[in-house]
Design a protein around this motif. Structure first.
Motif, short mmCIF file in Angstrom:
data_model
loop_
_atom_site.label_atom_id
_atom_site.label_comp_id
_atom_site.label_asym_id
_atom_site.label_seq_id
_atom_site.Cartn_x
_atom_site.Cartn_y
_atom_site.Cartn_z
N SER A 87 0.86 -1.24 -0.01
CA SER A 87 0.17 0.01 0.19
C SER A 87 1.00 1.13 0.02
O SER A 87 1.97 1.62 1.02
N LEU A 138 -8.15 -7.95 3.84
CA LEU A 138 -6.99 -7.08 4.06
C LEU A 138 -7.52 -5.72 3.90
O LEU A 138 -8.14 -5.53 2.85
N CYS A 181 -6.40 -1.84 3.47
CA CYS A 181 -5.15 -1.16 3.10
C CYS A 181 -5.19 0.27 2.87
O CYS A 181 -6.54 0.88 2.10
N ASP A 240 -0.02 4.81 7.46
CA ASP A 240 -0.35 3.92 6.12
C ASP A 240 -0.22 2.42 6.85
O ASP A 240 0.68 2.09 7.54
N ILE A 248 -1.76 -1.81 6.79
CA ILE A 248 -2.62 -3.06 6.16
C ILE A 248 -3.01 -3.89 7.39
O ILE A 248 -2.11 -4.03 8.14
#
Length: 330
Positions: A30, A194, A196, A272, A274
């Motif tokens: 990501s 997931l 992200c 940021d 995940i």
């Protein structure tokens, strides 16, 4: 406000990969690429990108090349899926694939954009995308969902770019919370999930907010249940005992030594992320293996921080670093 749905899933003609897939490993990156606009003027761009003397086809292609070299770096392990934030739209994704990443096997993609917004989110994949959907909410950026077919089963990816911290705290938090509510309403409990993207919120935000609800809530917080009922996404630093509505967050793991992927006010932020769903810890099929912030030398400046893109100097890469999660088949 409604959302323009730009769902573009296609197999680009002549797309042949020079990468040999590992059927027992699945990697997802990501990356907030910081305002990657194409050279075509639509009028919704940020003002600094509407000046043709500053922003041109040449400078656009230069940024595409830089991004392609980053994503093709062998130290990222040639991820199976890449989730991007802050690309202008479909045109950027198609140019990136056709001009650079097709030979790496990235043939499938999906994008989504808020109506009137300047930037999009995108999912690009080296595996077929069998389903895609946009999950919108009132007054904010949408979330993009895509299901990826692999030999080990389907993996469902949710991509997002939450509202930034710029503005009144109560207003911006409400938009991040609305996005989490849209996500939780879309997730299927039996899927390998997931989530992200750039959450624009640290995983420990609830501990720093006093008594205020946050979009992300640590599973150990005393108000966890009340906040979850009110729409927060519950995250945990433990890989054991995850409930179907909870997600593992590596930053909260006591064994983690990760600083973050973005610097604001001289402090590393863990925006940021995940997040891995509970099915990735049940000992069947795809399982969580590792998470890292990708500190490639080309992405780091002399001060040790991300080498931010500067449109005035036409220099730099992005003010964020990519993050990478690896799954393994048991």
């Amino acid at each position: 406000m409604w959302t323009i749905i730009l769902l573009c899933i296609t197999l680009l003609c002549g797309c042949q990969s020079d990468i040999v897939d590992d059927p027992k490993t699945f990697r997802v990156v990501s990356y907030n690429v910081q305002n990657l606009f194409d050279a075509h003027l639509d009028g919704s761009e940020y003002p600094e990108y509407q000046d043709s003397k500053r922003w041109s086809e040449r400078t656009y292609r230069m940024r595409l090349d830089t991004l392609a070299r980053t994503l093709s770096d062998s130290r990222l392990g040639y991820p199976d899926v890449v989730v991007l934030q802050e690309v202008e739209g479909e045109r950027v994704v198609v140019d990136l694939l056709q001009g650079h990443l097709c030979r790496r096997g990235y043939c499938w993609y999906a994008t989504a954009k808020e109506e009137g917004g300047a930037i999009s989110i995108a999912i690009i994949s080296r595996h077929p995308l069998v389903e895609a959907a946009v999950h919108s909410h009132s007054g904010g950026r949408p979330a993009l969902e895509a299901s990826v077919n692999t030999e080990g089963g389907t993996i469902t990816i949710f991509a997002l770019h939450a509202k930034s911290q710029i503005g009144e705290a109560e207003e911006t938090e409400a938009k991040r919370l609305a996005l989490m509510q849209a996500l939780t309403g879309a997730v299927r409990g039996d899927a390998n999930v997931l989530i992200c993207g750039d959450f624009n919120e640290n995983p420990d935000a609830v501990w720093q907010s006093g008594s205020n609800q946050t979009a992300l809530v640590d599973s150990t917080h005393p108000q966890r249940d009340a906040y979850e009922r009110a729409g927060s996404l519950v995250i945990s630093g433990s890989q054991r005992g995850l409930l179907p509505s909870w997600y593992y967050c590596p930053y909260l793991d006591l064994n983690n030594t990760l600083l973050g992927s973005y610097v604001y006010g001289g402090v590393w932020q863990q925006y940021d992320q995940i997040l891995a769903g509970h099915r990735l810890f049940d000992g069947i099929g795809w399982e969580y293996d590792d998470f890292e912030v990708c500190t490639l030398p080309s992405l780091i400046g002399g001060d040790g921080k991300p080498k931010a893109w500067n449109v005035n100097l036409l220099d730099g890469v992005s003010d964020h670093l990519p993050v990478l999660m690896t799954l393994k088949r048991r």
